[in-house]
Design a protein around this motif. Structure first.
Motif, PDB file in Angstrom:
ATOM      1  N   UNK B  52       0.825  -1.218   0.000  1.00  0.00           N
ATOM      2  CA  UNK B  52       0.000   0.000   0.000  1.00  0.00           C
ATOM      3  C   UNK B  52       0.847   1.251   0.000  1.00  0.00           C
ATOM      4  N   UNK B  71       2.393  -3.635  -6.254  1.00  0.00           N
ATOM      5  CA  UNK B  71       1.149  -3.133  -5.686  1.00  0.00           C
ATOM      6  C   UNK B  71       0.412  -4.275  -4.973  1.00  0.00           C
ATOM      7  N   UNK B  72      -0.571  -3.932  -4.122  1.00  0.00           N
ATOM      8  CA  UNK B  72      -1.231  -4.965  -3.309  1.00  0.00           C
ATOM      9  C   UNK B  72      -1.791  -6.132  -4.105  1.00  0.00           C
ATOM     10  N   UNK B  73      -2.345  -5.877  -5.315  1.00  0.00           N
ATOM     11  CA  UNK B  73      -2.939  -6.994  -6.063  1.00  0.00           C
ATOM     12  C   UNK B  73      -1.875  -8.009  -6.462  1.00  0.00           C
ATOM     13  N   UNK B  76      -0.826  -9.947  -3.399  1.00  0.00           N
ATOM     14  CA  UNK B  76      -1.838 -10.968  -3.098  1.00  0.00           C
ATOM     15  C   UNK B  76      -1.634 -12.192  -3.981  1.00  0.00           C
ATOM     16  N   UNK B  77      -1.364 -11.962  -5.264  1.00  0.00           N
ATOM     17  CA  UNK B  77      -1.181 -13.088  -6.193  1.00  0.00           C
ATOM     18  C   UNK B  77       0.034 -13.910  -5.790  1.00  0.00           C
ATOM     19  N   UNK B  81      -1.592 -11.703   1.941  1.00  0.00           N
ATOM     20  CA  UNK B  81      -2.789 -10.848   2.022  1.00  0.00           C
ATOM     21  C   UNK B  81      -2.954 -10.310   3.434  1.00  0.00           C
ATOM     22  N   UNK B  82      -3.613  -9.168   3.539  1.00  0.00           N
ATOM     23  CA  UNK B  82      -3.851  -8.578   4.853  1.00  0.00           C
ATOM     24  C   UNK B  82      -5.347  -8.377   5.065  1.00  0.00           C
ATOM     25  N   UNK B 102     -12.402 -13.077  -3.243  1.00  0.00           N
ATOM     26  CA  UNK B 102     -11.071 -13.540  -2.874  1.00  0.00           C
ATOM     27  C   UNK B 102     -10.649 -14.741  -3.699  1.00  0.00           C
ATOM     28  N   UNK B 104     -11.594 -15.715  -6.581  1.00  0.00           N
ATOM     29  CA  UNK B 104     -11.428 -15.466  -8.023  1.00  0.00           C
ATOM     30  C   UNK B 104     -10.013 -15.035  -8.376  1.00  0.00           C
ATOM     31  N   UNK B 105      -9.213 -14.741  -7.361  1.00  0.00           N
ATOM     32  CA  UNK B 105      -7.818 -14.404  -7.644  1.00  0.00           C
ATOM     33  C   UNK B 105      -7.051 -15.647  -8.083  1.00  0.00           C
ATOM     34  N   UNK B 150      -9.760 -13.540   2.947  1.00  0.00           N
ATOM     35  CA  UNK B 150      -8.325 -13.645   2.658  1.00  0.00           C
ATOM     36  C   UNK B 150      -7.896 -15.105   2.530  1.00  0.00           C
ATOM     37  N   UNK B 153      -8.088 -16.568  -0.947  1.00  0.00           N
ATOM     38  CA  UNK B 153      -7.072 -16.234  -1.947  1.00  0.00           C
ATOM     39  C   UNK B 153      -5.921 -17.243  -1.908  1.00  0.00           C
TER      40      UNK B 153
END
Lengths: 360, 237
Positions: B52, B71-73, B76-77, B81-82, B102, B104-105, B150, B153
């Motif tokens: 972030x 970046x956060x996305x 996450x991948x 995750x937070x 979540x 769908x990631x 979360x 994911x």
């Protein structure tokens, strides 16, 4: 606690009654021109289809993704202009020209989107208005290619042929009725497909909470751009259709700020983020604006006898009410925002839910 | 090998150092408690780790890879995750739809995502609520929803920002069990928490932040006995 009754956001199947109503309605709409040949009625129906397309395309970006554009006239007008310029100056039939219109619109959308969607806050709204105004002013001033403020008038539409057989020569309103109907159905189906896909989930997640969406692996800029492109392409299609149907465009009628506002209104009044919202919005706004234009409301007031037609107020109403549609729209928006924040559709849904509760 | 290395991370807002030169490492599968008085820079550190904010100085290495500029996305991948201190339900979507976002990631198929989501909803104990609108849930269930989302994911590492904040003792107890369940799944966790009893029970190690700096690091027993930590919380004599 609110139990989810609305099957739209879940993948619950349609009820058999719903399917039956939809099929009846479709058959009715397809047979309508055979039953009614009055050109004015057909005209109103075509405007309904057009408004549905416009509202639905804004809905994908504004209603589902939560990115409010007040500059959709940019896409509407660009689609209209590209189609008309190609037809009038290059003899390209509109069913090819509309694709060119969409291509240009995608380019415009990508420029706005890739710059503004990196930022949060009101930048996109402001930029959308600014870009629409830039395009409107360019259309007025680039006289060599757009014919400036005089606009473009079509002299004739080439007949639509399949091989050697002429499908239609566009001499009546009937072909436009069917094109409008098919395009409106197409936008509804596209919205439905989007809603039931990964895209729809991501769009709604972005609308509900950008930070949460970002943390769950959603590339915000990318998906906002996708929403904008789908929305802009459909709006461009509406523009092309409008231009060919009316046969005349100039900067204020297809690129004006009031077009942008009207597109937003169709959606907000009907109910944003729902499939039927824009349809309802069109059903409210089109008759209203027609009633104002043809001074139906003024004559209705005279008939009640509250104001006599000959009095000063009567004259004032007769002269001005037809031009007051912007004012009436404004009042309508205030009423909707105050009393039906989820639009007409949301209002009636809440009403039926209440009745269910009372009955239970 | 450490799964997460925080290397000399500093974050400045103008002249204010929200984090200054924070370094520590986490091993695969452990639960790390992150504590400190209000304004110590715990959430800022979370933001720096998950993309972030870019750290002003230093680097975060997750699973052998620098998070610099991600970046956060993307983070996450890659499996980190937070959750949020102030919960962020997707209010107008149902509980299962929230968790599906979540899932769908990792998949493009809604059907698969739904199955994955239902599984995680059961793990956090929201099975009865899957069809409810997320915006209508009480706070305890919203916190569980955050965790389910979360988990969907399929992370290697979770960062939980005050998941017990605002909960009653019974609900906190459920969350403690949940954190231990997640630990048994082999997922590494970093947990910000103000409830000292809870943090002592769940953490394998604890890092204490104070005024943006790392004040202490160690096992719960070491932290309790550390005079600097006591001074930071209660004031020195």
């Amino acid at each position: 606690m609110k139990r989810l009754l609305d099957p739209e956001t879940t993948t619950g199947g349609a009820s058999p009654a719903g399917v039956l109503i939809a099929i009846t309605l479709l058959v009715f709409l397809f047979l309508f021109p055979r039953m009614v040949s009055d050109p004015y009625t057909l005209h109103i129906m075509i405007l309904l289809f057009l408004s549905t397309i416009m509202g639905q395309s804004w809905n994908i970006l504004g209603g589902y993704t939560g990115q409010y554009s007040v500059g959709h006239a940019a896409y509407f007008g660009t689609g209209a202009y590209v189609t008309m310029m190609l037809m009038q100056y290059r003899q390209v039939p509109p069913w090819y020209g509309m694709w060119a219109g969409m291509a240009v619109v995608v380019a415009v959308a990508l420029i706005i989107g890739s710059i503004c969607f990196r930022l949060r806050g009101p930048y996109f709204v402001l930029a959308s208005i600014a870009v629409a105004e830039i395009i409107r002013l360019s259309a007025i001033n680039l006289k060599e290619i757009t014919n400036g403020a005089e606009g473009i008038l079509i002299t004739e539409i080439p007949p639509f042929k399949l091989g050697e057989t002429v499908i239609t020569d566009f001499l009546t309103k009937v072909p436009f009725y069917y094109i409008g109907l098919v395009l409106a159905l197409l936008t509804i189906v596209i919205t439905w497909l989007v809603q039931r896909s990964k895209l729809g989930y991501y769009f709604q997640a972005i609308r509900e909470d950008q930070d949460a969406a970002h943390s769950l692996g959603i590339n915000l800029t990318f998906y906002k751009n996708i929403a904008l492109i789908i929305s802009a392409m459909l709006t461009s299609l509406a523009g092309s259709f409008y231009a060919v149907y009316v046969g005349f465009i100039d900067p204020p009628t297809v690129l004006g700020l009031d077009i942008s506002v009207e597109i937003v209104l169709i959606c907000i009044i009907g109910g944003i983020g729902t499939i039927y919202g824009p349809v309802i919005g069109a059903l409210v706004l089109v008759p209203l604006s027609e009633a104002l234009r043809s001074n139906l409301i003024a004559s209705a007031i005279f008939k009640t006898g509250i104001v006599s037609e000959e009095s000063g107020i009567g004259n004032f109403l007769k002269e001005n009410l037809a031009h007051a549609h912007t004012l009436i729209y404004g009042i309508l928006v205030v009423v909707v925002i105050l009393f039906m924040p989820d639009g007409v559709l949301g209002f009636f849904k809440a009403l039926t839910a209440k009745k269910h509760k009372e009955a239970a | 090998m450490a799964i997460l290395e925080i290397k000399h991370v500093s974050k400045f807002f103008g002249g204010l150092a929200a984090n200054s030169d924070v370094s520590f490492e986490m091993e695969q599968g452990m639960v790390m408690g992150l504590i400190g008085p209000n304004g110590a820079g715990k959430t800022t550190l979370f933001n720096c780790i998950t993309g972030y904010y870019p750290p002003s100085k230093g680097d975060v290495v997750f699973d052998g890879r620098s998070m610099h500029g991600l970046l956060p996305d993307k983070v996450c991948k890659l499996g980190m995750v937070r959750t949020w201190q102030k919960v962020r339900p997707l209010a107008k979507m149902s509980v299962v739809d929230n968790v599906m976002v979540g899932a769908l990631c990792r998949t493009g198929s809604l059907k698969k995502a739904r199955d994955m989501a239902m599984e995680q909803i059961k793990v956090v104990g929201l099975g009865q609520r899957s069809g409810f609108l997320a915006g209508g849930l009480p706070i305890g269930e919203r916190k569980k929803l955050e965790v389910a989302r979360v988990l969907a994911t399929q992370p290697k590492m979770l960062l939980l920002d005050e998941v017990m904040g605002g909960l009653n003792p019974a609900e906190s107890e459920e969350i403690i069990h949940l954190i231990l369940t997640i630990k048994n799944l082999g997922i590494t966790q970093m947990v910000i928490e103000h409830d000292m009893k809870a943090i002592m029970r769940i953490s394998d190690r604890i890092v204490v932040l104070n005024s943006g700096e790392k004040l202490a690091e160690g096992t719960p027993q070491e932290i309790v006995g550390n005079p600097n930590v006591v001074a930071a919380y209660l004031g020195s004599e």
